[in-house]
Scaffold this motif. Sequence first.
Motif, PDB file in Angstrom:
ATOM      1  N   LEU A 122       0.826  -1.205   0.000  1.00 15.55           N
ATOM      2  CA  LEU A 122       0.000   0.000   0.000  1.00 15.55           C
ATOM      3  C   LEU A 122       0.863   1.260   0.000  1.00 15.55           C
ATOM      4  CD1 LEU A 122      -3.143   0.264   0.203  1.00 15.55           C
ATOM      5  CD2 LEU A 122      -2.795   0.769   2.614  1.00 15.55           C
ATOM      6  N   MET A 123       1.803   1.314   0.907  1.00 10.67           N
ATOM      7  CA  MET A 123       2.623   2.515   1.024  1.00 10.67           C
ATOM      8  C   MET A 123       3.669   2.605  -0.080  1.00 10.67           C
ATOM      9  SD  MET A 123       0.841   3.833   3.261  1.00 10.67           S
ATOM     10  CE  MET A 123       1.707   5.380   3.167  1.00 10.67           C
ATOM     11  N   GLY A 124       4.050   1.475  -0.646  1.00  9.22           N
ATOM     12  CA  GLY A 124       4.944   1.509  -1.798  1.00  9.22           C
ATOM     13  C   GLY A 124       4.289   2.239  -2.958  1.00  9.22           C
ATOM     14  N   TYR A 125       3.013   1.926  -3.203  1.00  9.75           N
ATOM     15  CA  TYR A 125       2.314   2.653  -4.264  1.00  9.75           C
ATOM     16  C   TYR A 125       2.100   4.113  -3.885  1.00  9.75           C
ATOM     17  CZ  TYR A 125      -0.962   4.636  -7.409  1.00  9.75           C
ATOM     18  OH  TYR A 125      -1.546   5.503  -8.297  1.00  9.75           O
ATOM     19  N   ALA A 126       1.788   4.364  -2.616  1.00 14.48           N
ATOM     20  CA  ALA A 126       1.583   5.755  -2.184  1.00 14.48           C
ATOM     21  C   ALA A 126       2.842   6.580  -2.438  1.00 14.48           C
ATOM     22  CB  ALA A 126       1.199   5.804  -0.700  1.00 14.48           C
ATOM     23  N   GLU A 127       3.994   6.032  -2.128  1.00 15.56           N
ATOM     24  CA  GLU A 127       5.257   6.733  -2.388  1.00 15.56           C
ATOM     25  C   GLU A 127       5.460   6.950  -3.884  1.00 15.56           C
ATOM     26  OE1 GLU A 127       7.997   8.139  -0.920  1.00 15.56           O
ATOM     27  OE2 GLU A 127       6.962   8.110   0.999  1.00 15.56           O
ATOM     28  N   TRP A 128       5.317   5.907  -4.649  1.00 21.05           N
ATOM     29  CA  TRP A 128       5.527   5.985  -6.097  1.00 21.05           C
ATOM     30  C   TRP A 128       4.541   6.972  -6.731  1.00 21.05           C
ATOM     31  CZ3 TRP A 128       2.548   4.729 -10.407  1.00 21.05           C
ATOM     32  CH2 TRP A 128       3.240   4.638 -11.620  1.00 21.05           C
ATOM     33  N   GLY A 129       3.266   6.800  -6.406  1.00 21.47           N
ATOM     34  CA  GLY A 129       2.229   7.627  -7.022  1.00 21.47           C
ATOM     35  C   GLY A 129       2.324   9.095  -6.641  1.00 21.47           C
ATOM     36  N   THR A 130       2.631   9.377  -5.371  1.00 24.39           N
ATOM     37  CA  THR A 130       2.711  10.782  -4.960  1.00 24.39           C
ATOM     38  C   THR A 130       3.945  11.467  -5.527  1.00 24.39           C
ATOM     39  OG1 THR A 130       3.775  10.247  -2.838  1.00 24.39           O
ATOM     40  CG2 THR A 130       1.347  10.474  -2.855  1.00 24.39           C
ATOM     41  N   ARG A 131       5.017  10.721  -5.695  1.00 26.18           N
ATOM     42  CA  ARG A 131       6.206  11.313  -6.306  1.00 26.18           C
ATOM     43  C   ARG A 131       5.948  11.623  -7.781  1.00 26.18           C
ATOM     44  NH1 ARG A 131      10.594  11.372  -2.969  1.00 26.18           N
ATOM     45  NH2 ARG A 131      10.243  10.239  -1.025  1.00 26.18           N
ATOM     46  N   LEU A 132       5.234  10.754  -8.449  1.00 23.21           N
ATOM     47  CA  LEU A 132       4.860  11.003  -9.846  1.00 23.21           C
ATOM     48  C   LEU A 132       3.886  12.180  -9.921  1.00 23.21           C
ATOM     49  CD1 LEU A 132       5.302   9.963 -12.715  1.00 23.21           C
ATOM     50  CD2 LEU A 132       3.380   8.406 -12.350  1.00 23.21           C
ATOM     51  N   ALA A 133       2.908  12.221  -9.017  1.00 22.74           N
ATOM     52  CA  ALA A 133       1.948  13.332  -8.991  1.00 22.74           C
ATOM     53  C   ALA A 133       2.659  14.654  -8.724  1.00 22.74           C
ATOM     54  CB  ALA A 133       0.868  13.082  -7.940  1.00 22.74           C
ATOM     55  N   GLN A 134       3.614  14.647  -7.801  1.00 25.49           N
ATOM     56  CA  GLN A 134       4.363  15.869  -7.508  1.00 25.49           C
ATOM     57  C   GLN A 134       5.107  16.340  -8.756  1.00 25.49           C
ATOM     58  OE1 GLN A 134       7.179  15.609  -4.252  1.00 25.49           O
ATOM     59  NE2 GLN A 134       8.303  17.361  -5.025  1.00 25.49           N
ATOM     60  N   GLN A 135       5.776  15.425  -9.412  1.00 26.62           N
ATOM     61  CA  GLN A 135       6.513  15.764 -10.636  1.00 26.62           C
ATOM     62  C   GLN A 135       5.572  16.308 -11.710  1.00 26.62           C
ATOM     63  OE1 GLN A 135       8.936  12.528 -12.170  1.00 26.62           O
ATOM     64  NE2 GLN A 135       8.429  13.146 -14.252  1.00 26.62           N
ATOM     65  N   CYS A 151      -0.872  -1.413 -12.152  1.00 28.89           N
ATOM     66  CA  CYS A 151      -1.444  -2.545 -11.415  1.00 28.89           C
ATOM     67  C   CYS A 151      -0.403  -2.975 -10.402  1.00 28.89           C
ATOM     68  CB  CYS A 151      -1.813  -3.687 -12.365  1.00 28.89           C
ATOM     69  SG  CYS A 151      -2.677  -5.011 -11.501  1.00 28.89           S
ATOM     70  N   TRP A 152      -0.626  -2.570  -9.161  1.00 27.14           N
ATOM     71  CA  TRP A 152       0.328  -2.805  -8.084  1.00 27.14           C
ATOM     72  C   TRP A 152       0.153  -4.202  -7.531  1.00 27.14           C
ATOM     73  CZ3 TRP A 152       3.588   0.974  -8.370  1.00 27.14           C
ATOM     74  CH2 TRP A 152       4.585   1.098  -7.400  1.00 27.14           C
ATOM     75  N   GLY A 153       1.240  -4.806  -7.138  1.00 27.84           N
ATOM     76  CA  GLY A 153       1.187  -6.140  -6.557  1.00 27.84           C
ATOM     77  C   GLY A 153       1.934  -6.195  -5.244  1.00 27.84           C
ATOM     78  N   TRP A 154       2.333  -7.373  -4.885  1.00 31.38           N
ATOM     79  CA  TRP A 154       2.958  -7.592  -3.594  1.00 31.38           C
ATOM     80  C   TRP A 154       4.434  -7.231  -3.572  1.00 31.38           C
ATOM     81  CZ3 TRP A 154       0.064  -7.969   0.437  1.00 31.38           C
ATOM     82  CH2 TRP A 154      -1.238  -8.429   0.301  1.00 31.38           C
ATOM     83  N   GLY A 155       5.052  -7.097  -4.703  1.00 33.14           N
ATOM     84  CA  GLY A 155       6.478  -6.781  -4.701  1.00 33.14           C
ATOM     85  C   GLY A 155       7.295  -7.947  -4.200  1.00 33.14           C
ATOM     86  N   VAL A 156       8.175  -7.682  -3.274  1.00 30.96           N
ATOM     87  CA  VAL A 156       9.118  -8.688  -2.787  1.00 30.96           C
ATOM     88  C   VAL A 156       8.454  -9.700  -1.873  1.00 30.96           C
ATOM     89  CG1 VAL A 156      11.231  -9.000  -1.437  1.00 30.96           C
ATOM     90  CG2 VAL A 156      11.031  -7.074  -2.997  1.00 30.96           C
ATOM     91  N   ALA A 157       7.502  -9.275  -1.049  1.00 30.26           N
ATOM     92  CA  ALA A 157       6.936 -10.156  -0.022  1.00 30.26           C
ATOM     93  C   ALA A 157       5.429 -10.293  -0.181  1.00 30.26           C
ATOM     94  CB  ALA A 157       7.257  -9.603   1.359  1.00 30.26           C
ATOM     95  N   PRO A 158       4.967 -11.433  -0.695  1.00 29.26           N
ATOM     96  CA  PRO A 158       3.507 -11.648  -0.752  1.00 29.26           C
ATOM     97  C   PRO A 158       2.946 -11.829   0.652  1.00 29.26           C
ATOM     98  CG  PRO A 158       4.661 -13.650  -1.360  1.00 29.26           C
ATOM     99  CD  PRO A 158       5.716 -12.589  -1.153  1.00 29.26           C
ATOM    100  N   PRO A 159       1.627 -11.847   0.792  1.00 31.99           N
ATOM    101  CA  PRO A 159       1.065 -11.991   2.143  1.00 31.99           C
ATOM    102  C   PRO A 159       1.500 -13.298   2.776  1.00 31.99           C
ATOM    103  CG  PRO A 159      -0.622 -12.387   0.514  1.00 31.99           C
ATOM    104  CD  PRO A 159       0.596 -11.898  -0.227  1.00 31.99           C
ATOM    105  N   TYR A 160       1.754 -13.250   4.060  1.00 37.60           N
ATOM    106  CA  TYR A 160       2.144 -14.453   4.783  1.00 37.60           C
ATOM    107  C   TYR A 160       0.936 -15.368   4.926  1.00 37.60           C
ATOM    108  CZ  TYR A 160       3.727 -17.589   8.422  1.00 37.60           C
ATOM    109  OH  TYR A 160       4.051 -18.713   9.136  1.00 37.60           O
ATOM    110  N   GLN A 161       1.103 -16.586   4.461  1.00 39.07           N
ATOM    111  CA  GLN A 161       0.024 -17.560   4.541  1.00 39.07           C
ATOM    112  C   GLN A 161       0.584 -18.839   5.157  1.00 39.07           C
ATOM    113  OE1 GLN A 161      -2.509 -17.781   0.971  1.00 39.07           O
ATOM    114  NE2 GLN A 161      -1.223 -16.164   0.132  1.00 39.07           N
ATOM    115  N   PRO A 162       0.396 -19.015   6.463  1.00 41.66           N
ATOM    116  CA  PRO A 162       0.952 -20.215   7.122  1.00 41.66           C
ATOM    117  C   PRO A 162       0.370 -21.511   6.581  1.00 41.66           C
ATOM    118  CG  PRO A 162      -0.471 -19.009   8.637  1.00 41.66           C
ATOM    119  CD  PRO A 162      -0.402 -18.231   7.357  1.00 41.66           C
TER     120      PRO A 162
END
Length: 162
Positions: A122-135, A151-162
């Motif tokens: 969530l915050m990865g997209y917020a950082e990316w999107g707001t930096r693009l919006a600022q620019q 289309c944002w995804g999990w990146g490096v760590a998908p949700p933990y599913q025991p």
Amino acid sequence: MRRPIFSAMTETPTVHDWGGGRPAFRRWLDAFYDLVEDDPELARLFGGTVSAEHRDHVTTWWCEVMGGPADYTAHHGGYEHMLAHHRGLAITPELRLRFVTLLSKAADLAELPADPEFRAALMGYAEWGTRLAQQNSQPGAAVVEHAPVPCWGWGVAPPYQP
């Protein structure tokens, strides 16, 4: 708030589904825009208040970005429409950071899933999107005129599913 339970035998859920779908994203963005309205500097970007229509459209955007239905593209003009809303706003680095900080605070207030994988996505997209919006908001900015909605995804760590 409890997060959805997915067994190890199912596909990895989208960030949208893991977060609770549209109702959860709407609750989050309503909490966020309530905080924005209490911040005079940010509120001025929205004319002082954030309309129900704006909240609904941004919810639709975030849902699509996080793997939900492509309704922003289908009904609201996609990337080009979102870009048009940011042009000429002259967003400062300080305002961008306050915006992202309030998004994080609102996620807590709305009781979105608190697992690190979800919040990082969530915050990865917020950082990316707001930096693009600022620019893109700067006077005379050279912008990419046409692009797909990300289309944002999990990146490096998908949700933990025991």
